[in-house]
Design a protein around this motif. Sequence first.
Motif, mmCIF file in Angstrom:
data_model
loop_
_atom_site.group_PDB
_atom_site.id
_atom_site.type_symbol
_atom_site.label_atom_id
_atom_site.label_comp_id
_atom_site.label_asym_id
_atom_site.label_seq_id
_atom_site.Cartn_x
_atom_site.Cartn_y
_atom_site.Cartn_z
ATOM 1 N N SER A 1 -3.486 1.724 6.537
ATOM 2 C CA SER A 1 -3.487 0.279 6.742
ATOM 3 C C SER A 1 -2.626 -0.357 5.654
ATOM 4 O O SER A 1 -2.389 0.254 4.606
ATOM 5 C CB SER A 1 -4.904 -0.288 6.669
ATOM 6 O OG SER A 1 -5.399 -0.213 5.339
ATOM 7 N N PRO A 2 -2.162 -1.596 5.857
ATOM 8 C CA PRO A 2 -1.418 -2.290 4.803
ATOM 9 C C PRO A 2 -2.234 -2.438 3.525
ATOM 10 O O PRO A 2 -1.683 -2.353 2.418
ATOM 11 C CB PRO A 2 -1.098 -3.648 5.434
ATOM 12 C CG PRO A 2 -1.081 -3.387 6.904
ATOM 13 C CD PRO A 2 -2.152 -2.372 7.130
ATOM 14 N N ALA A 3 -3.549 -2.663 3.662
ATOM 15 C CA ALA A 3 -4.394 -2.808 2.473
ATOM 16 C C ALA A 3 -4.436 -1.513 1.678
ATOM 17 O O ALA A 3 -4.365 -1.520 0.441
ATOM 18 C CB ALA A 3 -5.806 -3.233 2.880
ATOM 19 N N GLN A 4 -4.541 -0.376 2.361
ATOM 20 C CA GLN A 4 -4.524 0.906 1.661
ATOM 21 C C GLN A 4 -3.190 1.116 0.943
ATOM 22 O O GLN A 4 -3.152 1.603 -0.193
ATOM 23 C CB GLN A 4 -4.776 2.052 2.634
ATOM 24 C CG GLN A 4 -6.212 2.191 3.101
ATOM 25 C CD GLN A 4 -6.437 3.469 3.897
ATOM 26 O OE1 GLN A 4 -5.534 4.296 4.057
ATOM 27 N NE2 GLN A 4 -7.649 3.637 4.403
ATOM 28 N N ARG A 5 -2.106 0.753 1.581
ATOM 29 C CA ARG A 5 -0.787 0.916 0.963
ATOM 30 C C ARG A 5 -0.680 0.081 -0.313
ATOM 31 O O ARG A 5 -0.170 0.556 -1.338
ATOM 32 C CB ARG A 5 0.310 0.511 1.962
ATOM 33 C CG ARG A 5 1.728 0.663 1.418
ATOM 34 C CD ARG A 5 2.759 0.438 2.526
ATOM 35 N NE ARG A 5 2.631 1.452 3.556
ATOM 36 C CZ ARG A 5 3.214 2.656 3.504
ATOM 37 N NH1 ARG A 5 3.975 2.984 2.458
ATOM 38 N NH2 ARG A 5 3.059 3.507 4.482
#
Length: 219
Positions: free
Chosen positions: A146-150
């Motif tokens: 996900s973008p948050a994980q990135r």
Amino acid sequence: MRKFALTLAAAAGLAALAASGAPAVSAERAVSIPPPRVDVTASGLQAAVFAGGCFWGMEAVFEGVKGVQSVTTGYAGGTKATATYDQVSSERTGHAEAIRIVYDPSKVSYGTLLQIYFSVAHDPTQLNRQTPDEGPSYRSAIFPQSPAQRQVAGAYIGQLNAAKVYPRPIATRVETGQFYPAEAYHQDFARRNPSHPYIVRWDKPKVAAFRAAFPSLAK
């Protein structure tokens, strides 16, 4: 060097040592690192994909983490057509040996998984290798789901580099790529083959180090 390429003499010696009940090596020590300053907020089961050398040991470590529902070994960073052990072993497919973790964020966060990954699951300063295994398929890499994980993964690498907790810069790359499960014989390999020479030499100490460093997180 592939993990199946142990010499017969070394394999026999380590197997005898395992059968005797004596430890092959002393437990590795985790690197003491701070948790991420930022973390992912999520609800419901989530997935994380990490690469850090042989997937047998990575799987063995994360299977023992509270809140982890399942761990699957596989290949990430290349195509589905070449996601087989024989082809990945050629070091020409672009894959990394990886694991896919399904976890409950109400019990363990993505940031905590990252802390375990960088502290004890592998050495993030080794470039395209881990211990006896060499080649880009053994690289240290994170495949955010996900973008948050990135965002959290990139920020944590910067945080750890700035803190100089390692003697060398972190080689871990934040990549993009699909995950493909490995062959059935690679799944739960350490649990099913506890006396395998590779497991005895490299992976049992890693699991012991995780339990020593993160006792409250161990199942």
